[in-house]
Design an enzyme around this catalytic site. Structure first.
Site, PDB file in Angstrom:
ATOM      1  N   PHE A  67       0.837  -1.209   0.000  1.00  0.00           N
ATOM      2  CA  PHE A  67       0.000   0.000   0.000  1.00  0.00           C
ATOM      3  C   PHE A  67       0.877   1.266   0.000  1.00  0.00           C
ATOM      4  CE2 PHE A  67      -2.270   2.744   3.346  1.00  0.00           C
ATOM      5  CZ  PHE A  67      -2.881   3.546   2.391  1.00  0.00           C
ATOM      6  N   ALA A 108      10.723   3.010   7.856  1.00  0.00           N
ATOM      7  CA  ALA A 108       9.327   3.196   8.256  1.00  0.00           C
ATOM      8  C   ALA A 108       9.131   2.607   9.640  1.00  0.00           C
ATOM      9  CB  ALA A 108       8.400   2.512   7.263  1.00  0.00           C
ATOM     10  N   TYR A 128       5.749  -7.300  15.971  1.00  0.00           N
ATOM     11  CA  TYR A 128       5.831  -6.091  15.141  1.00  0.00           C
ATOM     12  C   TYR A 128       6.461  -4.965  15.942  1.00  0.00           C
ATOM     13  CZ  TYR A 128       4.064  -2.389  11.969  1.00  0.00           C
ATOM     14  OH  TYR A 128       3.937  -1.326  11.099  1.00  0.00           O
ATOM     15  N   ASP A 146      10.255  -6.277  -3.441  1.00  0.00           N
ATOM     16  CA  ASP A 146       9.175  -6.839  -2.621  1.00  0.00           C
ATOM     17  C   ASP A 146       9.249  -8.357  -2.717  1.00  0.00           C
ATOM     18  OD1 ASP A 146       6.445  -7.422  -1.551  1.00  0.00           O
ATOM     19  OD2 ASP A 146       6.197  -5.254  -1.791  1.00  0.00           O
ATOM     20  N   ASN A 147       8.907  -9.074  -1.641  1.00  0.00           N
ATOM     21  CA  ASN A 147       8.850 -10.538  -1.740  1.00  0.00           C
ATOM     22  C   ASN A 147       7.416 -11.013  -1.977  1.00  0.00           C
ATOM     23  OD1 ASN A 147       7.658 -10.210   0.717  1.00  0.00           O
ATOM     24  ND2 ASN A 147       8.966 -11.659   1.829  1.00  0.00           N
ATOM     25  N   GLY A 162       2.367  -7.928  -0.323  1.00  0.00           N
ATOM     26  CA  GLY A 162       2.231  -6.966  -1.423  1.00  0.00           C
ATOM     27  C   GLY A 162       1.568  -7.611  -2.631  1.00  0.00           C
ATOM     28  N   THR A 206      -2.889   4.981   8.581  1.00  0.00           N
ATOM     29  CA  THR A 206      -2.987   5.639   7.272  1.00  0.00           C
ATOM     30  C   THR A 206      -3.939   4.836   6.387  1.00  0.00           C
ATOM     31  OG1 THR A 206      -0.727   6.443   7.511  1.00  0.00           O
ATOM     32  CG2 THR A 206      -1.615   6.422   5.286  1.00  0.00           C
TER      33      THR A 206
END
Ligand code: UDP
Length: 326
Positions: free
Chosen positions: A12, A115, A146, A32-33, A37, A176
């Site tokens: 995203f 991030a 996380y 990206d893996n 995604g 977000t």
């Protein structure tokens, strides 16, 4: 020449950042893996001369031939349901993955922005959350994989800054939303909109008195860009301070979608933060940034996006998948 590596490019936020840096005239390397995604998010970039895609898991050694001037590390599962499904990958991508990317940044002499998240504050005892608050995190709860990985990420990023003199940036991202969110990843906004579109009741966890503050994706991307271009190596909160209870948020979605369904109540997940609102004084002062898009405007755009998805998407990863075929 500016060439930027964006990890989590098919996700995203990653995909919106790819769009932004293509517009800014950078050469963009997306990585990206594809665990969470989706290549559909960057399909439109694949034919561009200034865009290349590498299918790779950044928890393993990262090799990118050629020069890099900037790195954005946005690879990570980001919804509580994903942490439960893939806890080890979640831990690895922000710890081993961050280490690999910091090493790459050092070799390439690139500036790196990682991030981070409002989850570093855990279930906060300080409200609204300022960057100097250290947080209230349960390391062994379901969100620990996380939260602690992101806290480690901040620590190792700061260590590369102080020890190696690497140019580092840390953004703490609050909730977000916007187009390209995964419809069925369990997050509250796609959950409510998906339920409305499928004609199901909206599920409020707990009594709905917990709060969140939702930032539209374009505002977030602008904040990240300003931080990347700034000289600030301390963490900076980027989010929208407009706070709302989940119960009121459900009412807004009911109004927006015109659904005739009602709300139903389910158990509150373990360690679900009771309140969350960014203090954005630092972003205002240092970056001259504040969000511009109201929830009303942002939700309208986001709802249009979900409404126009093919019907089978509505049921993808959803328990009623069979219905899509009926
Ligand atoms: N939530 C809810 N119903 C849902 C999904 C989420 O009431 O179907 C609640 C969840 O318990 C939390 C809030 O909405 O209090 C935001 O959840 P989300 O997973 O979007 O993000 P996070 O908790 O990481 O902020």
């Amino acid at each position: 020449m500016k060439r930027i590596l964006i990890t989590g490019a098919a996700g995203f936020l990653g995909s919106h950042l790819c769009d932004r840096y293509i517009k800014e005239g950078f050469k963009v390397v997306g990585m990206d893996n594809l665990i969470t995604g989706d290549l559909k998010n960057i399909e439109h970039l694949m034919k561009l001369e200034n865009f290349e895609f590498h299918h790779h898991d950044v928890s393993k050694f990262v090799h990118v031939p050629g020069e890099l001037t900037h790195i954005l590390h946005f690879a990570s599962p980001a919804s509580p349901i994903d942490y439960l499904k893939i806890p080890i990958q979640t831990l690895k991508v922000s710890s081993l993955g961050t280490h690999n990317l910091l090493g790459l940044a050092l070799v390439k002499k690139a500036r790196i922005l990682v991030a981070s998240t409002s989850e570093v504050y855990g279930d906060p005892l300080v409200h609204p959350q300022t960057e100097d608050y250290w947080g209230n995190v349960n390391p062994v709860g379901p969100r620990g994989v996380y939260d602690e990985a992101k806290r480690f990420q901040e620590a190792i990023t700061m260590a590369y800054h102080t020890y190696h003199g690497l140019e580092t940036r840390i953004v703490r991202i609050f909730n977000t939303y916007g187009p390209r969110m995964r419809l069925n990843d369990g997050r509250v906004l796609p959950a409510f909109i998906g339920q409305a579109l499928r004609g199901e009741d909206l599920t409020i966890f707990g009594n709905g008195s917990q709060t969140r503050s939702f930032c539209y994706v374009d505002d977030l991307v602008e904040g990240i860009h300003r931080l990347l271009m700034s000289n600030e190596s301390q963490p900076v909160n980027i989010g929208n301070p407009s706070e709302i209870t989940i119960a009121d948020f459900a009412e807004e979605i009911i109004k927006l979608t015109g659904t005739k369904q009602k709300v139903i109540y389910k158990d509150l997940p373990v360690d679900d933060p009771k309140q969350r609102q960014p203090d954005i004084t630092r972003a205002r002062n240092i970056l001259g940034w504040e969000p511009k898009v109201t929830r009303q405007e942002g939700l309208k755009i986001t709802y249009e996006y979900f409404r126009n998805l093919p019907k089978e998407e509505l049921f993808k990863d959803h328990k009623d998948f069979a219905k899509a075929k009926a």
